[in-house]
Design a protein around this motif. Structure first.
Motif, mmCIF file in Angstrom:
data_model
loop_
_atom_site.group_PDB
_atom_site.id
_atom_site.type_symbol
_atom_site.label_atom_id
_atom_site.label_comp_id
_atom_site.label_asym_id
_atom_site.label_seq_id
_atom_site.Cartn_x
_atom_site.Cartn_y
_atom_site.Cartn_z
ATOM 1 N N SER A 141 0.645 -1.102 0.000
ATOM 2 C CA SER A 141 0.047 0.138 0.026
ATOM 3 C C SER A 141 0.900 1.185 -0.183
ATOM 4 N N VAL A 142 0.380 2.330 -0.553
ATOM 5 C CA VAL A 142 1.223 3.399 -0.930
ATOM 6 C C VAL A 142 0.150 4.729 -0.842
ATOM 7 N N VAL A 143 0.464 5.607 0.268
ATOM 8 C CA VAL A 143 -0.067 6.768 0.470
ATOM 9 C C VAL A 143 0.531 8.001 0.423
ATOM 10 N N ASP A 144 0.020 8.866 -0.247
ATOM 11 C CA ASP A 144 1.031 10.297 -0.457
ATOM 12 C C ASP A 144 1.166 10.932 0.714
ATOM 13 N N PRO A 145 2.470 11.045 1.130
ATOM 14 C CA PRO A 145 2.907 11.681 2.650
ATOM 15 C C PRO A 145 2.053 12.941 2.836
ATOM 16 N N SER A 146 1.686 13.810 1.846
ATOM 17 C CA SER A 146 0.905 15.092 1.913
ATOM 18 C C SER A 146 -0.366 14.664 2.338
ATOM 19 N N LEU A 147 -0.931 13.498 2.009
ATOM 20 C CA LEU A 147 -2.393 13.219 2.267
ATOM 21 C C LEU A 147 -2.431 12.684 3.853
ATOM 22 N N VAL A 148 -1.279 11.862 4.224
ATOM 23 C CA VAL A 148 -1.269 11.625 5.654
ATOM 24 C C VAL A 148 -1.121 12.638 6.608
ATOM 25 N N GLN A 149 -0.435 13.609 6.207
ATOM 26 C CA GLN A 149 -0.411 15.071 7.101
ATOM 27 C C GLN A 149 -1.635 15.791 6.980
ATOM 28 N N GLU A 150 -2.224 15.664 6.024
ATOM 29 C CA GLU A 150 -3.537 16.282 6.095
ATOM 30 C C GLU A 150 -4.831 15.513 6.882
ATOM 31 N N LEU A 151 -4.769 14.172 6.953
ATOM 32 C CA LEU A 151 -5.455 13.320 7.613
ATOM 33 C C LEU A 151 -5.194 13.645 9.084
ATOM 34 N N ILE A 152 -3.791 13.543 9.432
ATOM 35 C CA ILE A 152 -3.546 13.841 10.670
ATOM 36 C C ILE A 152 -4.030 15.037 11.429
ATOM 37 N N ALA A 153 -3.729 16.030 10.558
ATOM 38 C CA ALA A 153 -4.116 17.436 11.026
ATOM 39 C C ALA A 153 -5.803 17.402 11.006
ATOM 40 N N ALA A 154 -6.537 17.097 10.288
ATOM 41 C CA ALA A 154 -7.926 17.009 10.113
ATOM 42 C C ALA A 154 -8.204 16.277 11.481
ATOM 43 N N ARG A 155 -7.657 15.161 11.924
ATOM 44 C CA ARG A 155 -8.199 14.472 13.156
ATOM 45 C C ARG A 155 -7.793 15.112 14.505
ATOM 46 N N ARG A 156 -6.651 15.980 14.466
ATOM 47 C CA ARG A 156 -6.535 16.733 15.465
ATOM 48 C C ARG A 156 -7.343 18.061 15.687
ATOM 49 N N ARG A 157 -7.896 18.541 14.493
ATOM 50 C CA ARG A 157 -8.795 19.766 14.749
ATOM 51 C C ARG A 157 -10.125 19.181 15.160
ATOM 52 N N ASP A 158 -10.576 17.781 14.777
ATOM 53 C CA ASP A 158 -11.872 17.314 15.052
ATOM 54 C C ASP A 158 -11.939 16.342 16.112
ATOM 55 N N ASP A 159 -10.577 16.268 17.001
ATOM 56 C CA ASP A 159 -10.565 15.486 18.134
ATOM 57 C C ASP A 159 -11.581 15.971 19.108
ATOM 58 N N PRO A 160 -12.772 15.081 19.616
ATOM 59 C CA PRO A 160 -13.660 15.631 20.376
ATOM 60 C C PRO A 160 -13.188 15.718 22.131
ATOM 61 N N LEU A 161 -11.995 15.018 22.253
ATOM 62 C CA LEU A 161 -11.607 14.789 23.543
ATOM 63 C C LEU A 161 -10.227 15.835 23.836
ATOM 64 N N LYS A 162 -10.093 16.544 22.829
ATOM 65 C CA LYS A 162 -8.759 17.230 23.015
ATOM 66 C C LYS A 162 -8.753 18.490 24.165
ATOM 67 N N THR A 163 -9.948 18.669 24.459
ATOM 68 C CA THR A 163 -10.507 19.758 25.556
ATOM 69 C C THR A 163 -10.642 19.394 26.862
ATOM 70 N N LEU A 164 -10.546 18.189 26.868
ATOM 71 C CA LEU A 164 -10.849 17.776 28.284
ATOM 72 C C LEU A 164 -9.632 17.754 29.105
ATOM 73 N N THR A 165 -9.853 17.972 30.582
ATOM 74 C CA THR A 165 -8.951 17.737 31.418
ATOM 75 C C THR A 165 -8.385 16.322 31.658
ATOM 76 N N ASP A 166 -7.252 16.169 32.301
ATOM 77 C CA ASP A 166 -6.721 14.868 32.678
ATOM 78 C C ASP A 166 -7.851 14.191 33.637
ATOM 79 N N ARG A 167 -8.430 14.913 34.563
ATOM 80 C CA ARG A 167 -9.348 14.363 35.525
ATOM 81 C C ARG A 167 -10.563 13.878 34.611
ATOM 82 N N GLU A 168 -10.895 14.851 33.926
ATOM 83 C CA GLU A 168 -12.233 14.770 33.140
ATOM 84 C C GLU A 168 -12.282 13.196 32.167
ATOM 85 N N ARG A 169 -10.901 13.231 31.620
ATOM 86 C CA ARG A 169 -10.584 11.845 31.022
ATOM 87 C C ARG A 169 -10.680 10.886 31.866
ATOM 88 N N GLU A 170 -10.250 10.759 32.958
ATOM 89 C CA GLU A 170 -10.398 9.779 33.974
ATOM 90 C C GLU A 170 -11.828 9.314 34.263
#
Length: 228
Positions: A141-170
């Motif tokens: 399988s081969v995926v263009d590196p620029s596409l991988v970076q775009e996917l990673i960036a999109a997932r970081r932007r859309d991560d619904p858990l990124k604003t939770l505190t450590d205690r809230e994650r617990e």
């Protein structure tokens, strides 16, 4: 096995390829390049229905398809690729696109074998391109590196858990285990009232819809599990 830049498969026979792109000049150019590199081009198509008919008739070892094709120039090529994967899972598929559309192609890429995705603008080295085709045809399988970076960036932007505190994650993790507020309080050595505040904060930070509490807890847990 030693890598080569020719179009032979693992048995030494030329890899049979079907091409699909509504740009005739690009399609003919690819056909000429592949033929001179040792591949056998078994046919060309200018739209998705034509590609499906071609693949069903010729059973190529590799298909190169543009994602956006007639009549709607949306994701007709991608839809055709999905059908090909269902009907002929042994056929390698290379998606070509002038646009970053990796989210739409994730289901196909998730298979992890005999599949690739390249941006047309990134195909600048003939040797690398031929090597990419060879790898896909032989199971890689081969995926263009620029596409991988775009996917990673999109997932970081859309991560619904990124604003939770450590205690809230617990707290959310214990909710996922099926624990009640009282059970969470006992486990974390905090009051039940504090747990309730954490739960309300989790719901707000995750922007879950205002529904009855049990349903919101389920939504929160599902989101948590999907992100792991």
């Amino acid at each position: 096995m030693k890598a080569t830049h020719d179009g032979a498969d693992m048995n030494g026979s030329p890899t049979r390829v079907a091409l699909a792109d509504d740009d005739v000049l690009l399609r003919e150019g690819l056909a000429s390049l592949l033929t001179s590199s040792g591949f056998e081009v078994v046919g060309q198509a200018g739209d998705a229905p034509g590609l499906l008919a071609l693949v069903r008739e010729q059973r190529p070892g590799l298909v190169i398809v543009d994602i956006r094709m007639p009549p709607g120039h949306a994701t007709e090529g991608l839809e055709a690729a999905r059908v090909i994967r269902e009907e002929s899972p042994e056929t390698g598929i290379l998606l070509l696109s002038a646009h970053v559309e990796v989210e739409q192609a994730m289901e196909l890429l998730a298979a992890g074998h005999r599949v690739g995705y390249l941006l047309k603008s990134r195909v600048i080295d003939v040797g690398d391109f031929i090597e990419t085709l060879r790898r896909i045809a032989q199971g890689g399988s081969v995926v263009d590196p620029s596409l991988v970076q775009e996917l990673i960036a999109a997932r970081r932007r859309d991560d619904p858990l990124k604003t939770l505190t450590d205690r809230e994650r617990e707290v959310l993790s214990l909710m996922a285990e099926g624990r009640s507020n009282a059970g969470i309080a006992h486990r974390l050595w905090i009051t039940e009232g504090t747990v309730e505040k954490h739960v309300r904060s989790i719901m707000a930070r995750m922007r879950l819809p205002e529904t009855e509490d049990d349903h919101r807890r389920v939504l929160a847990v599902l989101t948590f599990l999907e992100s792991r």
